[in-house]
Design a protein around this motif. Sequence first.
Motif, short mmCIF file in Angstrom:
data_model
loop_
_atom_site.label_atom_id
_atom_site.label_comp_id
_atom_site.label_asym_id
_atom_site.label_seq_id
_atom_site.Cartn_x
_atom_site.Cartn_y
_atom_site.Cartn_z
N TYR A 103 0.79 -1.23 -0.18
CA TYR A 103 -0.07 -0.06 -0.15
C TYR A 103 0.93 1.22 -0.05
CZ TYR A 103 -3.05 3.86 1.27
OH TYR A 103 -3.65 4.81 1.52
N TRP A 104 1.82 1.21 1.01
CA TRP A 104 2.65 2.51 0.96
C TRP A 104 3.57 2.71 -0.19
CZ3 TRP A 104 0.84 6.19 3.58
CH2 TRP A 104 0.17 5.85 4.77
N GLU A 105 4.11 1.55 -0.86
CA GLU A 105 4.76 1.68 -2.08
C GLU A 105 3.89 2.24 -3.10
OE1 GLU A 105 8.28 0.90 -3.01
OE2 GLU A 105 8.26 1.70 -0.96
N MET A 106 2.78 1.88 -3.27
CA MET A 106 1.85 2.61 -4.21
C MET A 106 1.58 3.81 -3.97
SD MET A 106 -2.20 1.93 -4.64
CE MET A 106 -2.54 2.37 -3.06
N VAL A 107 1.39 4.33 -2.62
CA VAL A 107 1.19 5.86 -2.24
C VAL A 107 2.37 6.75 -2.68
CG1 VAL A 107 0.92 7.35 -0.59
CG2 VAL A 107 -0.53 5.26 -0.61
N TYR A 108 3.48 6.17 -2.16
CA TYR A 108 4.81 6.91 -2.47
C TYR A 108 5.17 6.93 -3.93
CZ TYR A 108 5.28 6.67 2.53
OH TYR A 108 5.08 6.76 3.74
N SER A 109 4.81 5.87 -4.81
CA SER A 109 5.03 5.92 -6.16
C SER A 109 4.33 7.04 -6.79
CB SER A 109 4.61 4.61 -7.03
OG SER A 109 3.37 4.40 -7.12
N PRO A 139 17.57 -1.10 8.08
CA PRO A 139 19.10 -1.51 8.26
C PRO A 139 19.21 -2.82 7.54
CG PRO A 139 17.70 -0.83 10.16
CD PRO A 139 16.86 -0.80 9.04
N TRP A 140 18.22 -3.55 7.12
CA TRP A 140 18.66 -4.85 6.56
C TRP A 140 18.22 -4.93 4.88
CZ3 TRP A 140 16.19 -4.40 11.01
CH2 TRP A 140 17.04 -4.74 12.31
N LEU A 141 17.74 -3.67 4.37
CA LEU A 141 17.27 -3.18 3.08
C LEU A 141 18.20 -4.12 1.85
CD1 LEU A 141 15.09 -2.01 1.37
CD2 LEU A 141 16.65 -0.17 1.19
N GLU A 142 19.21 -4.03 1.97
CA GLU A 142 19.79 -4.82 0.81
C GLU A 142 19.84 -6.40 0.82
OE1 GLU A 142 20.73 -3.49 -2.12
OE2 GLU A 142 20.36 -1.49 -0.96
N GLN A 143 19.77 -7.05 2.13
CA GLN A 143 19.68 -8.39 2.32
C GLN A 143 18.17 -8.54 1.96
OE1 GLN A 143 21.33 -7.90 6.33
NE2 GLN A 143 21.75 -10.07 6.12
N TYR A 144 17.18 -7.84 2.42
CA TYR A 144 15.86 -7.99 2.10
C TYR A 144 15.75 -8.29 0.57
CZ TYR A 144 11.00 -7.22 1.81
OH TYR A 144 9.40 -7.34 1.43
N ARG A 145 16.22 -7.00 -0.22
CA ARG A 145 15.87 -7.00 -1.60
C ARG A 145 16.65 -8.27 -2.09
NH1 ARG A 145 17.42 -0.62 -2.44
NH2 ARG A 145 15.20 0.12 -2.16
N HIS A 179 16.92 -11.36 -0.75
CA HIS A 179 16.17 -12.31 -0.29
C HIS A 179 14.68 -12.52 -1.12
CE1 HIS A 179 14.25 -15.50 2.10
NE2 HIS A 179 13.18 -14.74 2.21
N VAL A 180 14.02 -11.50 -1.29
CA VAL A 180 12.77 -11.61 -2.08
C VAL A 180 13.08 -11.41 -3.45
CG1 VAL A 180 11.52 -10.69 -0.06
CG2 VAL A 180 12.29 -8.94 -1.88
N GLY A 181 14.41 -11.52 -3.93
CA GLY A 181 14.57 -11.23 -5.45
C GLY A 181 14.23 -10.23 -5.99
N ASN A 182 13.93 -8.83 -5.51
CA ASN A 182 13.57 -7.75 -5.81
C ASN A 182 14.18 -6.55 -5.57
OD1 ASN A 182 11.89 -5.52 -6.92
ND2 ASN A 182 10.06 -5.98 -5.65
N PRO A 183 15.27 -6.24 -6.51
CA PRO A 183 16.00 -5.01 -6.19
C PRO A 183 15.36 -3.69 -6.24
CG PRO A 183 16.29 -5.81 -8.48
CD PRO A 183 15.41 -6.73 -7.62
N LEU A 184 13.98 -3.67 -6.49
CA LEU A 184 13.26 -2.56 -6.27
C LEU A 184 12.36 -2.70 -5.10
CD1 LEU A 184 12.25 -2.42 -10.08
CD2 LEU A 184 14.26 -1.26 -8.79
N ARG A 187 11.50 0.62 -3.28
CA ARG A 187 12.15 1.82 -3.99
C ARG A 187 11.42 3.19 -3.82
NH1 ARG A 187 12.52 1.99 -10.36
NH2 ARG A 187 10.22 2.11 -10.34
N ASN A 188 10.28 3.12 -3.85
CA ASN A 188 9.42 4.19 -3.69
C ASN A 188 9.45 4.95 -2.22
OD1 ASN A 188 8.53 4.34 -6.30
ND2 ASN A 188 7.06 2.60 -5.59
#
Length: 151
Positions: free
Chosen positions: A66-72, A100-106, A108-113, A116-117
């Motif tokens: 939801y928040w990614e949609m809003v920020y987009s 703090p774990w954003l790069e690991q999260y990206r 892990h979920v296979g989504n570098p984006l 992003r927003n």
Amino acid sequence: MPLKDFPDHHDAELALKLYDLRREAVMRESRNAIVAKFLPASWEDVLAVTKPDHPLNAAFRQCSTYWEMVYSMARHGVMHGEFMMESSGEGLLIFTRIEPWLEQYRAHVGNPLAFRNAEWVTKETELGRLIAERFRKRVQAHLEAARAAQA
């Protein structure tokens, strides 16, 4: 795409619609759960919420998308970013808890984006920077308290 220089009545209509969507019963329940219970103190805590059987998984997915949609809408110039951030800071609480774990999260979920927003509004809007900094202090205090409790 150029960003909006000034908010207009379309921004106000969008802000009101976004507010209405946040008031929907399931969304409100998910928001309450994430704000109150999603307090990661480690990468393992973040990883856990990505598992389908985690009790907060559905709420996490609902709130973060939801928040990614809003920020987009701000990132793409659909809505004036500063105006939007006057009533849409809650999503940055989720972002700063993951940050703090954003790069690991990206990875892990296979989504570098992923996120992003949210990341964009923390860098490209004045209010986004201010709100994120306030939340980062809370996250840091939480992490320090978690470390102290383990010591």
